[in-house]
Design an enzyme around this catalytic site. Sequence first.
Site, PDB file in Angstrom:
ATOM      1  CB  SER A  88      16.943  38.963 125.014  1.00  0.00           C
ATOM      2  OG  SER A  88      16.350  39.241 123.756  1.00  0.00           O
ATOM      3  CB  THR A 191      19.661  34.099 120.703  1.00  0.00           C
ATOM      4  OG1 THR A 191      20.073  33.475 121.895  1.00  0.00           O
ATOM      5  CG2 THR A 191      20.775  34.075 119.683  1.00  0.00           C
ATOM      6  NE  ARG A 219      23.465  30.620 130.462  1.00  0.00           N
ATOM      7  CZ  ARG A 219      22.807  30.887 129.346  1.00  0.00           C
ATOM      8  NH1 ARG A 219      22.994  32.033 128.717  1.00  0.00           N
ATOM      9  NH2 ARG A 219      21.959  30.009 128.837  1.00  0.00           N
ATOM     10  CB  VAL A 220      29.280  31.191 128.326  1.00  0.00           C
ATOM     11  CG1 VAL A 220      29.267  31.165 126.796  1.00  0.00           C
ATOM     12  CG2 VAL A 220      30.221  32.285 128.832  1.00  0.00           C
ATOM     13  CG  ASP A 222      22.699  28.425 122.395  1.00  0.00           C
ATOM     14  OD1 ASP A 222      22.214  29.140 123.298  1.00  0.00           O
ATOM     15  OD2 ASP A 222      22.246  28.399 121.247  1.00  0.00           O
ATOM     16  CB  THR A 242      16.599  31.337 119.702  1.00  0.00           C
ATOM     17  OG1 THR A 242      16.348  32.341 120.685  1.00  0.00           O
ATOM     18  CG2 THR A 242      15.282  30.723 119.252  1.00  0.00           C
ATOM     19  N   GLY A 243      16.778  30.141 122.564  1.00  0.00           N
ATOM     20  CA  GLY A 243      16.152  29.469 123.700  1.00  0.00           C
ATOM     21  C   GLY A 243      17.147  29.190 124.803  1.00  0.00           C
ATOM     22  CG  LEU A 244      17.550  26.668 129.052  1.00  0.00           C
ATOM     23  CD1 LEU A 244      17.704  27.975 129.821  1.00  0.00           C
ATOM     24  CD2 LEU A 244      16.697  25.699 129.858  1.00  0.00           C
ATOM     25  N   GLY A 245      20.078  27.965 126.349  1.00  0.00           N
ATOM     26  CA  GLY A 245      21.340  27.572 125.738  1.00  0.00           C
ATOM     27  C   GLY A 245      21.919  26.272 126.252  1.00  0.00           C
TER      28      GLY A 245
END
Length: 330
Positions: A88, A191, A219-220, A222, A242-245
């Site tokens: 990741s 992340t 796609r970008v 956070d 961290t996680g779903l940006g």
Amino acid sequence: MKSRRSFIQKSLLSSLMLAPFSSKVSGIGISKNTFNGQRVSQPQVISTWNHGMAANDKAWEILSADGNILDAVEEGVKVTEVDKNVFSVGLNGIPDREGIVTLDASIMKGDGSCGAVAFLRQIKHPITLARMVMEKTPHVLLVGEGARQFAIQEGMQLEEEVLSPNASKAYENWKINAKYKPIINVENHDTIGMIGIDATGEMAGSCTTSGLGYKMHGRVGDSPIIGAGLFVDGEVGAATATGLGEEVIRICGAFLIVELMRQGRTPQEACEEAVKRAIAKSKDLKNTQIGFLAINKEGDFGAFSIQPGFNYAHHHKAKQSLVDSNSWFK
């Protein structure tokens, strides 16, 4: 007029002498955060997830030799960017829907200096390029082909654009059904974010990722967005996410946490409040994971996540540990 000024000054002095002692200094709450029963002292470094352990080891080599925190947070996450067992972060990461690995990264100092890159291809260390953006350009964020051109200009080598064996196998399996459905604490721990403080009290942070697996091309998240995945203010503290940006961006997560600390919240309280804000905005809590880390300038730290399963690595002079974060859902 002179006597009136003298009266006001004496009145203010009397008020200060009579006022009860407050534990808040410069708007920052002095928390009771301790580690093994003792208040954590400078320097120290905190990173997201178990891959933060190896990253912290490298960062600590620098900090323990009286190095500066900016070098530490860059060199630390570079370890993760080339770790073949991490899918990741870096060029070994899971690709997007087109089978291409694209990278995002940001770095920030306590004085507000910052740099970031996004939608970057073929560069082994995007965090180093982000630092170059900060130190060698008038900009904060470079993306796509422009970021790659800048990397070439600065002498960085373009890596062969080929998937790692593990990523290639995963991508071929994904193409059978070609469905996009993030898996909590698997795809979503996309992340490594690192924040810390050095022996001089200076603060900095870094954040680097290959993003969500099988994302739309372009796609970008956070991670390269200053104020979302990373924010540092040397007068207050630092935070990373961290996680779903997409969910972190919606609430400007890292900036929110630092501002809450400025208002007097402890790092732990600020992380918990940020999670509450994210939950209030989320459209799909069942499939959403976000984790936050924060540290203030006194060295107090905190962490919190939406779902169980988020952990973080913490390293200071006494010990290094991998800690399971508390979460909103149990």
